[in-house]
Write a protein that holds these residues in place. Structure first.
Motif, short mmCIF file in Angstrom:
data_model
loop_
_atom_site.label_atom_id
_atom_site.label_comp_id
_atom_site.label_asym_id
_atom_site.label_seq_id
_atom_site.Cartn_x
_atom_site.Cartn_y
_atom_site.Cartn_z
N UNK A 1 0.84 -1.20 0.00
CA UNK A 1 0.00 0.00 0.00
C UNK A 1 0.88 1.25 0.00
N UNK A 2 1.96 1.23 0.77
CA UNK A 2 2.87 2.39 0.80
C UNK A 2 3.56 2.58 -0.55
N UNK A 3 3.79 1.49 -1.27
CA UNK A 3 4.44 1.57 -2.59
C UNK A 3 3.49 2.05 -3.68
N UNK A 4 2.18 2.08 -3.38
CA UNK A 4 1.22 2.57 -4.35
C UNK A 4 0.15 1.58 -4.78
N UNK A 5 0.29 0.31 -4.37
CA UNK A 5 -0.73 -0.68 -4.72
C UNK A 5 -2.06 -0.31 -4.08
N UNK A 6 -3.14 -0.53 -4.83
CA UNK A 6 -4.49 -0.33 -4.29
C UNK A 6 -5.35 -1.57 -4.42
N UNK A 7 -4.94 -2.51 -5.25
CA UNK A 7 -5.63 -3.80 -5.39
C UNK A 7 -4.89 -4.86 -4.57
N UNK A 8 -5.60 -5.49 -3.64
CA UNK A 8 -5.04 -6.59 -2.84
C UNK A 8 -5.91 -7.81 -3.06
N UNK A 9 -5.28 -8.94 -3.41
CA UNK A 9 -6.01 -10.16 -3.74
C UNK A 9 -5.67 -11.27 -2.76
N UNK A 10 -6.68 -11.72 -2.02
CA UNK A 10 -6.50 -12.81 -1.07
C UNK A 10 -7.57 -13.87 -1.34
N UNK A 11 -7.71 -14.84 -0.43
CA UNK A 11 -8.71 -15.91 -0.57
C UNK A 11 -8.88 -16.60 0.77
N UNK A 12 -10.06 -17.17 0.96
CA UNK A 12 -10.28 -17.95 2.17
C UNK A 12 -9.23 -19.06 2.30
N UNK A 13 -8.93 -19.69 1.18
CA UNK A 13 -7.99 -20.81 1.20
C UNK A 13 -6.56 -20.42 1.51
N UNK A 14 -6.22 -19.13 1.41
CA UNK A 14 -4.85 -18.70 1.72
C UNK A 14 -4.61 -18.58 3.22
N UNK A 15 -5.69 -18.50 3.98
CA UNK A 15 -5.61 -18.42 5.45
C UNK A 15 -4.81 -17.20 5.92
N UNK A 16 -4.96 -16.11 5.18
CA UNK A 16 -4.26 -14.88 5.60
C UNK A 16 -5.15 -13.64 5.46
N UNK A 17 -6.46 -13.85 5.39
CA UNK A 17 -7.38 -12.71 5.26
C UNK A 17 -7.27 -11.77 6.46
N UNK A 18 -7.02 -12.31 7.65
CA UNK A 18 -6.91 -11.45 8.83
C UNK A 18 -5.75 -10.47 8.70
N UNK A 19 -4.64 -10.94 8.11
CA UNK A 19 -3.49 -10.06 7.91
C UNK A 19 -3.79 -8.95 6.93
N UNK A 20 -4.56 -9.27 5.88
CA UNK A 20 -4.98 -8.24 4.93
C UNK A 20 -5.84 -7.21 5.65
N UNK A 21 -6.77 -7.69 6.47
CA UNK A 21 -7.61 -6.78 7.23
C UNK A 21 -6.83 -5.88 8.16
N UNK A 22 -5.83 -6.46 8.80
CA UNK A 22 -4.97 -5.68 9.71
C UNK A 22 -4.25 -4.57 8.94
#
Length: 276
Positions: free
Chosen positions: A36-57
């Motif tokens: 996000x600091x580098x300029x990205x605005x699209x973040x792609x995750x999935x239930x199966x990746x088991x890292x949605x909480x980190x994206x939310x954080x």
């Protein structure tokens, strides 16, 4: 900055984003924060990746407005039945900690269990309820797409598929174009296997760019939405630094010639049956 691609429902998605497949849950928030600091605005995750909480954080920790971020997640393969899909979606939203999801995809069709139409109908229901802005699919072949469109009248906004210079999926992309479905590339660098490819290396040297930057630029110029992944801060930033050069017609023709019918690295959607 990446262009905004207008989807068939009128929503706009950044053409370049960060994928977090195989990013350990313990470092996901940090990696997404770097992006996000580098300029990205699209973040792609999935239930199966088991890292949605980190994206939310990372979303909560960012000083970028939620309205400027485009968050994608995906329905896990074992939750295609309506009630299971609704429960899984609630869990996704709880982990992400957001009120509305920008894009939700069916992760794989899993034709052997024959429930992907039911899953698609559930996504349509969630969109109508205002909980998701846009709905799409991932790893769907043409026959899967034809079936869900034929049975519901609703066309996915995107189909996220394995796509890289060694596996360009031209026929499926032609079908997408004919139905106003945008193609989104996962494994855009060939799961890292193309980073040392001599053809890519030659083009990269010509432009003074890395192999990764060269391939990301190729995806962009092909009109694809692309979500490279890295867990290294410098590479996350470098993968976004692709807007100061262009591949020429010869470069594009050379990369087109790298395509191979047997270039797939991941599972075949026609037979993939794993449930996670």
């Amino acid at each position: 900055m990446p262009e905004q691609i207008t989807l068939n429902d009128g929503a706009a998605i950044p053409q370049l984003g960060l994928g977090v497949w195989q990013v350990d849950a313990g470092i996901t928030a940090q990696v997404v924060g770097w992006a996000i600091k580098a300029g990205y605005r699209l973040i792609d995750t999935a239930e199966g990746y088991q890292n949605e909480e980190g994206v939310g954080e990372a979303i909560r920790a960012s000083d970028v407005a939620r309205s400027e971020l485009f968050i994608t997640s995906k329905l896990r393969n074992g939750a295609h039945q309506r009630d299971a899909a609704l429960t899984a979606f609630d869990d996704t939203m709880k982990k992400l900690g957001i009120e509305q999801l920008d894009l939700f995809l069916i992760h794989w069709p899993v034709p052997s269990q024959d429930k992907y139409v039911e899953a698609w109908k559930t996504l349509i229901e969630l969109k109508k309820a205002g909980r998701i802005k846009s709905i799409g699919v991932s790893n769907f072949n043409q026959d899967h797409l034809e079936r869900i469109i034929g049975e519901t009248g609703v066309t996915p906004v995107v189909n996220q598929i394995e796509l890289h210079p060694r596996f360009q999926q031209r026929a499926l992309r032609d079908f997408h174009a004919g139905h106003n479905i945008h193609t989104e590339s996962w494994s855009p660098l060939g799961s890292g296997r193309l980073l040392s490819d001599p053809t890519i290396a030659s083009i990269a040297k010509k432009h003074g760019k890395s192999a990764a930057q060269t391939m990301i630029r190729w995806h962009l110029q092909e009109g694809l939405i692309v979500i490279p992944k890295s867990i290294h801060q410098d590479r996350v930033a470098a993968n976004f630094d692709v807007f100061d050069f262009e591949l020429d017609a010869q470069d594009l023709e050379t990369i087109r010639g790298m395509d191979s019918a047997d270039g797939r690295n991941g599972p075949n959607p026609a037979t993939a049956a794993f449930l996670f």
